[in-house]
Design a protein around this motif. Structure first.
Motif, short mmCIF file in Angstrom:
data_model
loop_
_atom_site.label_atom_id
_atom_site.label_comp_id
_atom_site.label_asym_id
_atom_site.label_seq_id
_atom_site.Cartn_x
_atom_site.Cartn_y
_atom_site.Cartn_z
N THR A 151 0.84 -1.21 0.00
CA THR A 151 0.00 0.00 0.00
C THR A 151 0.87 1.26 0.00
N GLU A 152 1.91 1.27 0.84
CA GLU A 152 2.80 2.43 0.90
C GLU A 152 3.53 2.64 -0.43
N ALA A 153 4.00 1.56 -1.04
CA ALA A 153 4.70 1.67 -2.32
C ALA A 153 3.75 2.19 -3.40
N ARG A 154 2.52 1.76 -3.38
CA ARG A 154 1.54 2.25 -4.36
C ARG A 154 1.25 3.73 -4.16
N LYS A 155 1.24 4.19 -2.90
CA LYS A 155 1.04 5.62 -2.62
C LYS A 155 2.21 6.43 -3.18
#
Length: 147
Positions: A62-66
């Motif tokens: 999720t953080e990488a996608r953000k």
């Protein structure tokens, strides 16, 4: 140079996404392969650890996608007069790509720091122009150029 920095940041983020997905898949396979043994507590503990690992990997994904979403809003071809998101800021104490917080990245043998505009130093640099000085952690950063 900004295009190369942008491309390198994107590579790093895409690798993080791939790593998180692979780790999630691996943990799921391990959970599926786990068979209930006569030692029920051992089985339950193993399943719980795999579940936690999957949750940690989901957070990383999720953080990488953000980070990827933030990068996609940057136009590396745009020129700036003041420091903005997407700027390359050359100072007397290093060069900073105002984008996402990845830390030190090397392009063509030269070190740059990819920092978020909301990071402590990024926030100090925002809206500044060449020749302006900011102080951070006892060091003075004179802006030499904004690209």
């Amino acid at each position: 140079m900004k295009q190369q920095l942008y491309d390198r940041c994107k590579e790093i983020v895409e690798q993080r996404i791939r790593n998180a997905k692979e780790a999630m898949d691996s943990a799921q396979e391990a959970a599926n392969d786990e068979t209930k043994s006569s030692a029920g507590d051992k089985y339950e503990t193993g399943r719980e650890m795999m579940q936690q690992e999957m949750e940690n990997n989901a957070v990383q994904l999720t953080e990488a996608r953000k980070l990827r979403e933030v990068l996609e809003r940057i136009n590396p071809a745009k020129k700036y007069d003041t420091v903005q998101g997407g700027s390359l800021v050359i100072t007397n104490n290093g060069s900073f790509y105002i984008s996402i917080g990845l830390g030190k990245i090397t392009v063509d043998g030269k070190d740059y720091f990819a920092i978020a505009p909301t990071s402590p130093l990024g926030a100090l640099l925002m809206e500044k122009k060449p020749k302006e000085v900011v102080e951070f952690n006892g060091r003075k950063f004179e802006i030499e150029e904004v690209l």
